[in-house]
Design an enzyme around this catalytic site. Structure first.
Site, PDB file in Angstrom:
ATOM      1  N   TYR A 113      10.582 -88.554  49.640  1.00 31.56           N
ATOM      2  CA  TYR A 113       9.371 -89.164  48.912  1.00 31.56           C
ATOM      3  C   TYR A 113       8.462 -89.507  49.642  1.00 31.56           C
ATOM      4  O   TYR A 113       8.444 -89.864  50.785  1.00 31.56           O
ATOM      5  CB  TYR A 113       9.765 -90.445  48.022  1.00 31.56           C
ATOM      6  CG  TYR A 113       8.890 -91.057  47.204  1.00 31.56           C
ATOM      7  CD1 TYR A 113       8.486 -90.267  45.989  1.00 31.56           C
ATOM      8  CD2 TYR A 113       8.316 -91.999  47.687  1.00 31.56           C
ATOM      9  CE1 TYR A 113       7.536 -90.938  45.309  1.00 31.56           C
ATOM     10  CE2 TYR A 113       7.393 -92.786  46.727  1.00 31.56           C
ATOM     11  CZ  TYR A 113       6.840 -91.805  45.578  1.00 31.56           C
ATOM     12  OH  TYR A 113       5.887 -92.684  44.836  1.00 31.56           O
ATOM     13  N   TRP A 115       3.541 -90.051  49.686  1.00 34.33           N
ATOM     14  CA  TRP A 115       2.189 -89.491  49.506  1.00 34.33           C
ATOM     15  C   TRP A 115       1.893 -88.405  50.194  1.00 34.33           C
ATOM     16  O   TRP A 115       0.347 -87.748  49.812  1.00 34.33           O
ATOM     17  CB  TRP A 115       1.406 -90.879  49.189  1.00 34.33           C
ATOM     18  CG  TRP A 115       1.386 -91.307  47.835  1.00 34.33           C
ATOM     19  CD1 TRP A 115       2.640 -92.025  47.290  1.00 34.33           C
ATOM     20  CD2 TRP A 115       0.342 -91.536  47.072  1.00 34.33           C
ATOM     21  NE1 TRP A 115       2.123 -92.359  45.884  1.00 34.33           N
ATOM     22  CE2 TRP A 115       0.871 -92.228  45.891  1.00 34.33           C
ATOM     23  CE3 TRP A 115      -1.176 -91.347  47.049  1.00 34.33           C
ATOM     24  CZ2 TRP A 115       0.138 -92.516  44.857  1.00 34.33           C
ATOM     25  CZ3 TRP A 115      -1.773 -91.592  45.798  1.00 34.33           C
ATOM     26  CH2 TRP A 115      -1.281 -92.253  44.566  1.00 34.33           C
TER      27      TRP A 115
HETATM   28  N1  LIG Z   1      -6.164-100.035  47.670  1.00 31.69           N
HETATM   29  C1  LIG Z   1      -4.922 -99.440  47.397  1.00 31.69           C
HETATM   30  N2  LIG Z   1      -4.829 -99.113  46.137  1.00 31.69           N
HETATM   31  C2  LIG Z   1      -3.719 -98.617  45.518  1.00 31.69           C
HETATM   32  C3  LIG Z   1      -2.523 -98.537  46.583  1.00 31.69           C
HETATM   33  C4  LIG Z   1      -2.747 -98.661  47.723  1.00 31.69           C
HETATM   34  O1  LIG Z   1      -1.585 -98.667  48.589  1.00 31.69           O
HETATM   35  N3  LIG Z   1      -3.942 -99.400  48.243  1.00 31.69           N
HETATM   36  N4  LIG Z   1      -1.389 -97.780  45.993  1.00 31.69           N
HETATM   37  C5  LIG Z   1      -1.426 -96.847  44.814  1.00 31.69           C
HETATM   38  C6  LIG Z   1      -0.150 -96.915  44.219  1.00 31.69           C
HETATM   39  S1  LIG Z   1       0.730 -95.515  45.023  1.00 31.69           S
HETATM   40  C7  LIG Z   1       0.245 -97.310  42.875  1.00 31.69           C
HETATM   41  S2  LIG Z   1       1.585 -96.956  42.388  1.00 31.69           S
HETATM   42  C8  LIG Z   1      -0.675 -98.350  42.146  1.00 31.69           C
HETATM   43  C9  LIG Z   1       0.251 -99.645  41.946  1.00 31.69           C
HETATM   44  O2  LIG Z   1      -0.499-100.123  41.152  1.00 31.69           O
HETATM   45  P1  LIG Z   1       0.246-101.844  40.696  1.00 31.69           P
HETATM   46  O3  LIG Z   1       1.607-101.568  40.718  1.00 31.69           O
HETATM   47  O4  LIG Z   1      -0.298-102.406  39.409  1.00 31.69           O
HETATM   48  O5  LIG Z   1      -0.462-102.628  41.998  1.00 31.69           O
HETATM   49  P2  LIG Z   1       0.001-104.103  42.677  1.00 31.69           P
HETATM   50  O6  LIG Z   1      -1.249-104.146  43.666  1.00 31.69           O
HETATM   51  O7  LIG Z   1       1.214-103.642  43.426  1.00 31.69           O
HETATM   52  O8  LIG Z   1       0.107-105.023  41.607  1.00 31.69           O
HETATM   53  C10 LIG Z   1      -1.112-105.191  40.664  1.00 31.69           C
HETATM   54  C11 LIG Z   1      -1.138-106.936  40.323  1.00 31.69           C
HETATM   55  O9  LIG Z   1       0.222-107.345  39.677  1.00 31.69           O
HETATM   56  C12 LIG Z   1       0.194-108.490  39.919  1.00 31.69           C
HETATM   57  N5  LIG Z   1       1.629-109.074  39.776  1.00 31.69           N
HETATM   58  C13 LIG Z   1       2.609-109.043  40.591  1.00 31.69           C
HETATM   59  N6  LIG Z   1       3.822-109.578  40.023  1.00 31.69           N
HETATM   60  C14 LIG Z   1       3.281-109.961  38.934  1.00 31.69           C
HETATM   61  C15 LIG Z   1       3.951-110.914  37.636  1.00 31.69           C
HETATM   62  O10 LIG Z   1       5.216-111.042  37.764  1.00 31.69           O
HETATM   63  N7  LIG Z   1       3.255-111.121  36.590  1.00 31.69           N
HETATM   64  C16 LIG Z   1       2.014-110.752  36.355  1.00 31.69           C
HETATM   65  N8  LIG Z   1       1.455-111.105  35.273  1.00 31.69           N
HETATM   66  N9  LIG Z   1       1.417-110.060  37.520  1.00 31.69           N
HETATM   67  C17 LIG Z   1       1.997-109.819  38.619  1.00 31.69           C
HETATM   68  C18 LIG Z   1      -0.374-108.909  41.413  1.00 31.69           C
HETATM   69  O11 LIG Z   1      -1.159-109.917  41.146  1.00 31.69           O
HETATM   70  C19 LIG Z   1      -0.730-107.597  41.749  1.00 31.69           C
HETATM   71  O12 LIG Z   1      -2.206-107.825  42.728  1.00 31.69           O
HETATM   72  O13 LIG Z   1      -1.741 -98.749  43.225  1.00 31.69           O
HETATM   73  C20 LIG Z   1      -2.363 -97.572  43.681  1.00 31.69           C
HETATM   74  N10 LIG Z   1      -3.574 -98.243  44.351  1.00 31.69           N
HETATM   75  N1  LIG Z   2       7.768-104.192  48.697  1.00 33.89           N
HETATM   76  C1  LIG Z   2       7.121-103.139  48.130  1.00 33.89           C
HETATM   77  N2  LIG Z   2       7.341-101.756  48.556  1.00 33.89           N
HETATM   78  C2  LIG Z   2       6.607-100.720  47.869  1.00 33.89           C
HETATM   79  C3  LIG Z   2       5.943-100.850  46.781  1.00 33.89           C
HETATM   80  C4  LIG Z   2       5.807-102.230  46.285  1.00 33.89           C
HETATM   81  O1  LIG Z   2       4.807-102.466  45.289  1.00 33.89           O
HETATM   82  N3  LIG Z   2       6.180-103.444  47.024  1.00 33.89           N
HETATM   83  N4  LIG Z   2       5.316 -99.767  46.191  1.00 33.89           N
HETATM   84  C5  LIG Z   2       5.797 -98.642  46.245  1.00 33.89           C
HETATM   85  C6  LIG Z   2       4.914 -97.428  45.845  1.00 33.89           C
HETATM   86  S1  LIG Z   2       4.224 -97.857  44.214  1.00 33.89           S
HETATM   87  C7  LIG Z   2       4.835 -96.363  46.718  1.00 33.89           C
HETATM   88  S2  LIG Z   2       4.013 -94.957  45.779  1.00 33.89           S
HETATM   89  C8  LIG Z   2       5.295 -96.017  48.021  1.00 33.89           C
HETATM   90  C9  LIG Z   2       4.356 -95.289  49.006  1.00 33.89           C
HETATM   91  O2  LIG Z   2       5.375 -94.990  50.146  1.00 33.89           O
HETATM   92  P1  LIG Z   2       4.733 -93.766  50.964  1.00 33.89           P
HETATM   93  O3  LIG Z   2       4.286 -92.857  49.989  1.00 33.89           O
HETATM   94  O4  LIG Z   2       6.122 -93.035  51.593  1.00 33.89           O
HETATM   95  O5  LIG Z   2       3.889 -94.398  51.985  1.00 33.89           O
HETATM   96  P2  LIG Z   2       2.712 -93.649  52.723  1.00 33.89           P
HETATM   97  O6  LIG Z   2       2.342 -94.772  53.952  1.00 33.89           O
HETATM   98  O7  LIG Z   2       1.528 -93.220  52.045  1.00 33.89           O
HETATM   99  O8  LIG Z   2       3.518 -92.547  53.612  1.00 33.89           O
HETATM  100  C10 LIG Z   2       2.997 -91.331  53.591  1.00 33.89           C
HETATM  101  C11 LIG Z   2       3.245 -90.705  55.025  1.00 33.89           C
HETATM  102  O9  LIG Z   2       2.635 -89.507  54.998  1.00 33.89           O
HETATM  103  C12 LIG Z   2       2.487 -89.015  56.506  1.00 33.89           C
HETATM  104  N5  LIG Z   2       1.472 -88.005  56.169  1.00 33.89           N
HETATM  105  C13 LIG Z   2      -0.009 -88.017  55.695  1.00 33.89           C
HETATM  106  N6  LIG Z   2      -0.301 -86.568  55.839  1.00 33.89           N
HETATM  107  C14 LIG Z   2       0.739 -85.949  56.256  1.00 33.89           C
HETATM  108  C15 LIG Z   2       0.716 -84.469  56.546  1.00 33.89           C
HETATM  109  O10 LIG Z   2      -0.001 -83.746  56.335  1.00 33.89           O
HETATM  110  N7  LIG Z   2       2.002 -84.173  57.060  1.00 33.89           N
HETATM  111  C16 LIG Z   2       2.881 -84.928  57.167  1.00 33.89           C
HETATM  112  N8  LIG Z   2       4.207 -84.458  57.597  1.00 33.89           N
HETATM  113  N9  LIG Z   2       2.976 -86.145  57.171  1.00 33.89           N
HETATM  114  C17 LIG Z   2       1.645 -86.641  56.672  1.00 33.89           C
HETATM  115  C18 LIG Z   2       1.493 -90.471  56.706  1.00 33.89           C
HETATM  116  O11 LIG Z   2       1.259 -90.541  58.237  1.00 33.89           O
HETATM  117  C19 LIG Z   2       2.513 -91.628  56.149  1.00 33.89           C
HETATM  118  O12 LIG Z   2       3.417 -91.943  57.182  1.00 33.89           O
HETATM  119  O13 LIG Z   2       5.757 -97.486  48.443  1.00 33.89           O
HETATM  120  C20 LIG Z   2       6.609 -98.370  47.566  1.00 33.89           C
HETATM  121  N10 LIG Z   2       6.852 -99.510  48.337  1.00 33.89           N
HETATM  122 MO   LIG Z   3       2.899 -95.816  43.977  1.00 33.85          MO
END
Ligand SMILES: Nc1nc2c(c(=O)[nH]1)N[C@H]1C(S)=C(S)[C@@H](COP(=O)(O)OP(=O)(O)OC[C@H]3O[C@@H](n4cnc5c(=O)[nH]c(N)nc54)[C@H](O)[C@@H]3O)O[C@H]1N2
Ligand SMILES: Nc1nc2c(c(=O)[nH]1)N[C@H]1C(S)=C(S)[C@@H](COP(=O)(O)OP(=O)(O)OC[C@H]3O[C@@H](n4cnc5c(=O)[nH]c(N)nc54)[C@H](O)[C@@H]3O)O[C@H]1N2
Ligand SMILES: [Mo]
Length: 761
Positions: A113, A115
């Site tokens: 898994y 991104w």
């Molecule tokens: N800049 C930036 N943007 C991203 C990402 C990133 O890594 N960086 N990741 C992307 C990805 S993969 C995803 S899946 C989405 C995720 O999107 P989300 O899961 O919605 O994003 P988060 O920032 O984890 O959480 C959003 C907000 O939920 C609020 N929150 C947390 N717990 C609670 C609670 O119990 N109750 C309430 N009411 N609020 C709560 C927090 O204040 C938090 O800022 O974001 C995407 N956007």
């Molecule tokens: N505690 C907590 N944990 C969370 C979350 C949270 O809300 N709270 N959010 C979760 C969510 S929504 C998500 S989506 C995950 C995200 O978790 P990941 O998707 O695993 O996070 P990334 O750092 O985007 O990892 C992508 C990796 O791919 C590598 N990469 C980039 N381009 C290439 C390429 O071309 N080839 C190869 N081989 N590698 C490459 C990058 O260097 C990076 O290390 O994290 C989850 N973890």
């Molecule tokens: Mo995500």
């Protein structure tokens, strides 16, 4: 003095851009001209692509090279030996061959898994899956970390996730029709930088700023609150109590839409009995809710009245389902919207993920971009994606998933490309033990991430700027011709090239490559995509023209609105639920008999959680995408004393003698990390916020002999590796319970921003 630069188009998950290099190698990045609000994350690129943590040569952990494959506690702490490509690929091919011969393909975990990067062809995870499909298959992973709990729940209760995600109303529709948005989990502008696969035009932040609609934001953090909206600073993990208090108020004041509930829903009677406390003796009144969630009963009643007074959109962020019992806030939010009777009306009803991702609310067309065919996996074994540590630690153990009883297979070889489980998974100390179990761990990475450091064989991959590709998100305005801007660093190879090398050694080169070079694949994928659109009457230029132009506008395709059709005639256009309607009681879920996910939305108090008095929110970082770009300028610029910032309320800081800018130790029964304190009223008292993505840096605790800590501030040393529920087995990493103390010991230098010890073979 300015020299003429050659700008070439490229793209990333945080936006399309163009790039140029100076003769001295300096990289310059400019946003795509069509982007009205480019992401600040573009500022991480220049410092990341040529950083000293790039993997330059194939490298093998010394113990594995000298002692051979097998379980070991040494992963993550031994030096690596750099070897030639031929040596590395021969050894990996040999282990793939041995594993499938001795244990079957099921013993290979290829779920991988993550991104990876933008680009439809070089998407590492897709390449890896395609490769393993040609050699007989692999144990896969299902669903995602983003909304994996909803991916299991929603089909049962509303028939699919697409109706809510792919076909969400646009900000424009909300602006035109909606009187009130009630946003559980807030509308965090920072998240609108990102869309999987890319986004050319960032329209979300401006749309939010000019919404002209009342917005009630329910969140413990002030940064989820767009200007002009009202803030309900709720206690984390208690949204369901508030939702039930609102639903009870609507019901007892007769503001529920009985006609809609009868026509389009099933099971409201069961839910209403629950609200009234018919069986458990507890009415879920506004007073009851206030005692749990910390919002005044009078405010709850007033909010319910506002919701009933006009067109109301109830939206729940994805973060709320990334918790224990994460089904409940989604299902209760849907039930609340069903009671208001506006599901299927423009700008009304239920939304999921506004403020989570840029493509929810965007009005760009929903159109599948060019796609790499993945083939078919002959192995049917899979895990729900967030059960990775359980899989490695507990072969043979049974567990529940979506009404099935499944068994963890025995994994001998782990092959990861394009993801970072030592970023994304919970309880990283447990994950380290889990990664000690397989015989062999192979990781294809661009950088020396914590996952690469826990591998036996590390194969250096190119970054997107070092190869050609075509890029677009699922909902994007442009398809980008991603030109090669840089030469590959060191000996890095494209993932495709790496896997083709393995395929050659395993006798499946022709199947895997179909005889095409990367450029030939791009032409092939593009022309397939184009011919589909041309058949529908769209005018799309041939590849050569597209490539020279740098991008092509994705044609407008009619928007679908499945819930509108359903609402207008639920008999003719039923949902894909057992009843064909929205299920406020699900006989199917009820029949599974899971106490942690009963047959209707319910308030389930968090399981007894050890850990500490402060509620930690581990949300998405504003300064990078997950762990990607952590060494870049924007991410580095926000660090406090070189550590990841943790935000803490002045009262909680004062009680602990913590001042702004101080290094603190954050800890609970699972682990500890250092972080840099930011004292601010932007967090509710009792809540601390430490975003995900600081590169994991486990080191001996300088003060407590025998203990380790993450010297950098990765919150996943503190989050518990527990599923959302037995129904969905989703990621529950958003919350943890911790204590924070001033750290007066010596602050260790970071190791994660240097390559690990490397020896020459
Ligand atoms: N800049 C930036 N943007 C991203 C990402 C990133 O890594 N960086 N990741 C992307 C990805 S993969 C995803 S899946 C989405 C995720 O999107 P989300 O899961 O919605 O994003 P988060 O920032 O984890 O959480 C959003 C907000 O939920 C609020 N929150 C947390 N717990 C609670 C609670 O119990 N109750 C309430 N009411 N609020 C709560 C927090 O204040 C938090 O800022 O974001 C995407 N956007
Ligand atoms: N505690 C907590 N944990 C969370 C979350 C949270 O809300 N709270 N959010 C979760 C969510 S929504 C998500 S989506 C995950 C995200 O978790 P990941 O998707 O695993 O996070 P990334 O750092 O985007 O990892 C992508 C990796 O791919 C590598 N990469 C980039 N381009 C290439 C390429 O071309 N080839 C190869 N081989 N590698 C490459 C990058 O260097 C990076 O290390 O994290 C989850 N973890
Ligand atoms: Mo995500």
């Amino acid at each position: 003095m300015t020299t003429e630069r050659t700008w070439l188009p490229s793209s990333s998950h945080w936006g399309a851009f163009r790039a140029a290099t100076d003769p001295d190698g300096t990289l310059h990045v400019e946003p795509h001209p069509a982007d009205p609000a480019p992401s600040p994350l573009l500022g991480n690129l220049a410092g990341t692509v040529r950083h000293r943590t790039r993997v330059r040569r194939p490298a093998i952990r010394r113990g594995w090279l000298e002692g051979g494959p097998g379980p070991t506690g040494a992963r993550g702490s031994e030096e690596f030996v750099e070897v030639s490509w031929d040596t590395a690929l021969d050894l990996v091919a040999e282990q793939l061959e041995r594993t499938r011969r001795e244990h079957g393909n099921e013993a290979i975990f290829g779920g991988s898994y993550g991104w990876s990067s933008a680009g439809r062809f070089h998407h590492a995870q897709s390449q890896l899956h395609r490769f393993h499909n040609t050699i007989g298959g692999y144990t896969a992973s299902r669903n995602n970390y983003s909304f994996g709990t909803s991916q299991v729940l929603l089909p049962h209760v509303i028939g699919s996730t697409d109706a809510l995600l792919q076909h969400a109303d646009s900000w424009q529709t909300i602006r035109e029709h909606t009187d009130l948005v009630v946003a559980f989990g807030g509308l965090a502008t920072k998240n609108l930088s990102i869309a999987s696969g890319g986004i050319t035009r960032h329209t979300g932040s401006a749309a939010l700023r000019d919404l002209g609609t009342d917005v009630a934001v329910i969140s413990p953090l002030a940064d989820d609150v767009p200007p002009g909206s009202s803030w309900y600073p709720i206690a984390p993990g208690t949204d369901v109590a508030l939702q039930l208090g609102l639903a009870h108020t609507l019901l007892t004041s007769g503001h529920h839409d009985q006609d809609f509930l009868e026509r389009c829903c099933t099971g409201f009677d069961v839910f209403a009995d629950y609200l009234l406390g018919e069986r458990d003796g507890t009415a879920k009144s506004a007073e009851w809710a206030a005692g749990i969630c910390g919002i005044d009963a009078a405010d709850i009643r007033a909010l319910a009245a506002r919701m009933a007074a006009g067109r109301t959109l109830i939206t729940v962020s994805w973060s709320l389902q990334r918790t224990e019992h994460g089904e409940q806030p989604v299902w209760a939010g849907l039930a609340l919207a069903a009671m208001l009777g506006q599901i299927g009306l423009p700008g009304g009803g239920f939304g999921h993920g506004y403020g989570s991702m840029a493509d929810i609310g965007d009005d760009a067309p929903v159109l599948r971009p060019p796609t790499l065919p993945l083939g078919r996996n002959p192995v049917s074994t899979f895990i729900p994606v967030a059960r990775i540590a359980d899989l490695l630690l507990n072969p043979g153990q049974q567990y529940d998933y979506d009404g099935q009883r499944l068994t963890y297979p025995e994994i001998r070889l782990v092959h990861w490309a394009g993801g970072n489980p030592f970023h994304h998974h919970q309880d990283l100390n447990r994950l380290r033990r889990a990664f000690g179990r397989p015989d062999t761990v192979v990781v294809q990475e661009t950088h020396w991430t914590a996952t690469a450091r826990h591998a036996d064989v590390v194969l250096p991959a190119t970054v997107a700027l070092e190869r050609e590709d075509v890029g677009a998100g699922r909902r994007d305005s442009h398809l980008i011709a991603m030109h090669q801007v840089l030469d590959p660093i060191g000996e890095a190879r494209d993932d495709y090239d790496i896997l083709a090398g393995l395929a050659r050694r395993l006798g499946v080169h022709e199947e895997f490559t179909e005889g095409r070079s990367p450029r030939e694949w791009l032409v092939h994928m593009y022309e397939q995509w184009r011919s589909g659109l041309v058949a529908q009457g769209h005018d799309i230029p041939p590849f050569a023209e597209f490539w020279a132009a740098g991008d092509v506008r994705i044609p407008d395709v009619p928007r679908r609105a499945p819930l509108v059709a359903f609402r207008s005639d639920p008999q003719q256009n039923p949902l894909r639920t057992p009843s064909g309607r929205i299920e406020l009681f699900s006989a199917t879920i009820d029949s599974f008999g899971h106490p942690d996910c009963p047959g209707h939305p319910a308030w389930l108090p968090a399981r007894q959680r050890r850990g500490g008095p402060l509620h930690l929110i581990a949300n998405q970082p504003s300064t990078r995408l997950h762990g990607q770009g952590d060494v870049g300028a924007v991410s580095q610029g926000a660090k406090v004393a070189g550590r990841e910032p943790i935000r803490i309320h002045p009262q909680d800081a004062a009680a602990r003698g913590i001042s702004d800018g101080a290094v603190v130790r954050v800890f609970n029964h699972l682990g500890a990390c250092l972080a840099g304190a930011r004292v601010t009223e932007d967090v509710r008292p009792g809540v601390v916020a430490l975003a995900t993505g600081a590169w994991f840096d486990p080191q001996p605790d300088p003060v407590r002999p025998g203990e380790t800590l993450c010297a950098h501030g990765n919150p996943n040393v503190l989050t518990a590796d527990v599923p959302s529920s037995r129904l969905s087995q989703g990621c529950a990493g958003q919350h943890a319970h911790v204590e924070v103390e001033r750290y007066d010991g010596p602050v260790p230098a970071l190791r994660c921003s240097e390559p690990p010890p490397l020896a020459d073979s």
